[in-house]
Design a protein around this motif. Structure first.
Motif, PDB file in Angstrom:
ATOM      1  N   ASP A 200      47.495  41.268  41.638  1.00 49.12           N
ATOM      2  CA  ASP A 200      46.298  41.116  42.469  1.00 49.12           C
ATOM      3  C   ASP A 200      46.533  40.259  43.701  1.00 49.12           C
ATOM      4  N   ALA A 361      35.101  47.440  45.962  1.00 46.50           N
ATOM      5  CA  ALA A 361      35.427  48.213  47.159  1.00 46.50           C
ATOM      6  C   ALA A 361      34.149  48.817  47.728  1.00 46.50           C
ATOM      7  N   ILE A 405      37.511  47.707  51.975  1.00 44.98           N
ATOM      8  CA  ILE A 405      38.361  48.766  51.423  1.00 44.98           C
ATOM      9  C   ILE A 405      39.428  48.139  50.522  1.00 44.98           C
ATOM     10  N   GLY A 406      39.424  48.552  49.285  1.00 43.18           N
ATOM     11  CA  GLY A 406      40.366  47.983  48.333  1.00 43.18           C
ATOM     12  C   GLY A 406      39.861  46.722  47.664  1.00 43.18           C
ATOM     13  N   ALA A 409      41.834  43.352  48.206  1.00 45.13           N
ATOM     14  CA  ALA A 409      42.942  43.616  49.136  1.00 45.13           C
ATOM     15  C   ALA A 409      42.496  43.567  50.586  1.00 45.13           C
TER      16      ALA A 409
END
Length: 485
Positions: A200, A361, A405-406, A409
């Protein structure tokens, strides 16, 4: 009963699997008896027609053994897989219906280990324990009755040998597995926790120079898990060898009984008497492994129950005493990693915000509304500004509607910590438990933010109770400090 309620296997399918197993090993038992009779009778050189039925029976039992064995595998695995699928569905439903704190207090690696491997271990008990034990019980009784019709003495020896192979050996294997399994389960969870931490946060850990250490910790946890398994192997090996020794004892007893019956029994009968025990132990040979599977299933079931029933976990951890807090308290739980800070927070009443809480997300707005669904955009913007993300929010192309997004991340480790802190600000719970809220921030920013969190007139109102788990405190801090160690 709790395991049965979780798995809810269809009794008809389970009985079908047991029936196929009995037919498969029963065919092996009958094959041994008919083959012994056929070999001995053929030695007497009778007319060929006298052997026809026996020859056909040998072929039929040989084919049916493999066929019924295949059917047993299909039926038992189908039952186990269906039970595992329905068990996971029920677990997720219970977790979804449980208070949010009960789930958020769990590390994602612990959840993966319990819901993944834990359910597999519980469902495996159907294939590896329930079916083999039932089959061995039926076949053992059938073999003893058959042999007893020829020689009661041999039947008594066979009974004692079957008890050695089917009861004593599994008990030794289960006791050894029980001692090591709880430790192995702990290492399994710790290994998954370390591995998920590396997955992660690989980029942030690499920049901070901590990635090699996290990977080394994951590898060390794997080695500890392996050593725990090895410790259970020695007594398990003795238990696995017990069926072979019991088979030898039984065959030797049958041979001695056959010698005493040589003058009064037909040669074919003596051949059946001496060869039948060889097949009688085929079912009991799987019982030590079945006992180990049953032990692992019990450990896994206990951990799954603790996952969905927090009271059960509390009863098993009487040594963990929660904090006693008054309204408006500011408390810091300080200590190095692994000293029990998070565990102490998990056993304290309040709304827990974990250091590895999930970022979805979806939009920034939705990621904050999980803390309080009726919060306005003004509330969300104000919370982000108070935790130091006002400038970051202003630079987002769609503001609060920007999609991350993600999930995690899409932001840095420090931004993730501030977003999680913003969730805590939006939440209206009177007691807030924060796990490492300033991790991955530079020292000066961390000290400033932590001072603001712990100040009575800081980020949180004076009427809210705040407990923070952290590695260090700012030098000017005067809050109550607790050390789990």
């Amino acid at each position: 009963m709790w395991v049965y309620e979780l798995l809810r296997p269809r009794l008809s399918r389970l009985l079908l699997a047991i029936s196929f197993g009995v037919l498969s090993l029963g065919s092996a038992l009958a094959l041994a008896g008919v083959s012994a009779w056929l070999i001995t009778r053929a030695w007497q050189m009778p007319p060929v027609l006298d052997l026809t039925i026996a020859v056909v029976a040998v072929r039929a039992f040989g084919i049916s053994r493999g066929l019924f064995g295949y059917c047993e595998r299909l039926a038992s695995h189908d039952t186990a897989l269906r039970a595992a699928g329905s068990a996971r569905e029920r677990l997720f439903a219970r977790l979804a219906a449980a208070p949010a704190d009960d789930v958020s207090r769990r590390h994602s690696g612990d959840l993966v280990a319990r819901v993944g491997a834990g359910v597999d271990d519980v469902a495996d008990v159907l294939v590896r324990a329930v079916v083999p034990m039932c089959v061995a019980g039926v076949l053992g009784i059938a073999a003893v009755v058959t042999v007893g019709a020829i020689s009661p003495v041999t039947a008594a020896i066979l009974t004692a040998s079957l008890l050695l192979a089917g009861v004593a050996a599994p008990a030794v294997a289960a006791r050894a597995a029980r001692r090591a399994e709880s430790t192995a389960a702990q290492h399994h969870s710790q290994r998954d926790t370390a591995a998920l931490l590396a997955l992660d946060h690989a980029a942030e850990l690499r920049v901070a120079g901590r990635l090699p250490g996290v990977l080394a910790d994951a590898a060390a946890q794997q080695r500890r898990w392996g050593r725990a398994i090895d410790r259970a192997a020695a007594p398990g090996a003795v238990a696995a060898a017990a069926p072979a020794a019991a088979t030898g004892i039984s065959v030797l007893g049958a041979l001695l009984a056959g010698i005493t019956l040589a003058d009064s029994a037909a040669p074919t009968t003596l051949a059946v008497l001496m060869l039948l025990p060889l097949s009688a132990f085929e079912a009991s040979a799987a019982l030590p492994a079945a006992a180990v599977a049953l032990t692992r299933a019990r450990v896994a079931a206990r951990r799954l129950r603790e996952l969905t029933e927090p009271d059960a976990a509390a009863r098993r951890r009487p040594d963990v005493a929660p904090l006693h807090l008054a309204r408006g308290d500011r408390v810091a739980v300080v200590g190095p990693s692994g000293c029990g800070k998070t565990t102490l927070l998990m056993h304290t009443a309040g709304t827990f915000f974990a250091e590895d809480a999930h970022l979805f997300a979806t939009t920034v707005r939705d990621n904050l509304l999980v803390a309080r669904g009726d919060a306005s955009d003004e509330d969300l913007t104000d919370a982000l500004a108070r935790v130091g993300l006002g400038h970051w929010l202003a630079e987002l192309p769609d503001g609060l509607s920007t999609v991350l997004i993600g999930g995690a991340a899409a932001v840095s480790a420090g931004q993730r910590r501030r977003l999680l802190l913003a969730r805590a600000l939006i939440c209206t719970a009177p007691t807030v438990l924060l796990d490492e809220p300033t991790e991955h921030l530079d020292r000066s920013d961390a000290d400033t933010l932590l001072s603001d969190i712990l100040a009575p007139s800081g980020l949180f109102g004076a009427d809210r109770t705040v407990v923070v788990a952290t590695h260090h405190l700012p030098e000017s801090s005067t809050v109550r400090v607790i050390s789990p160690a």
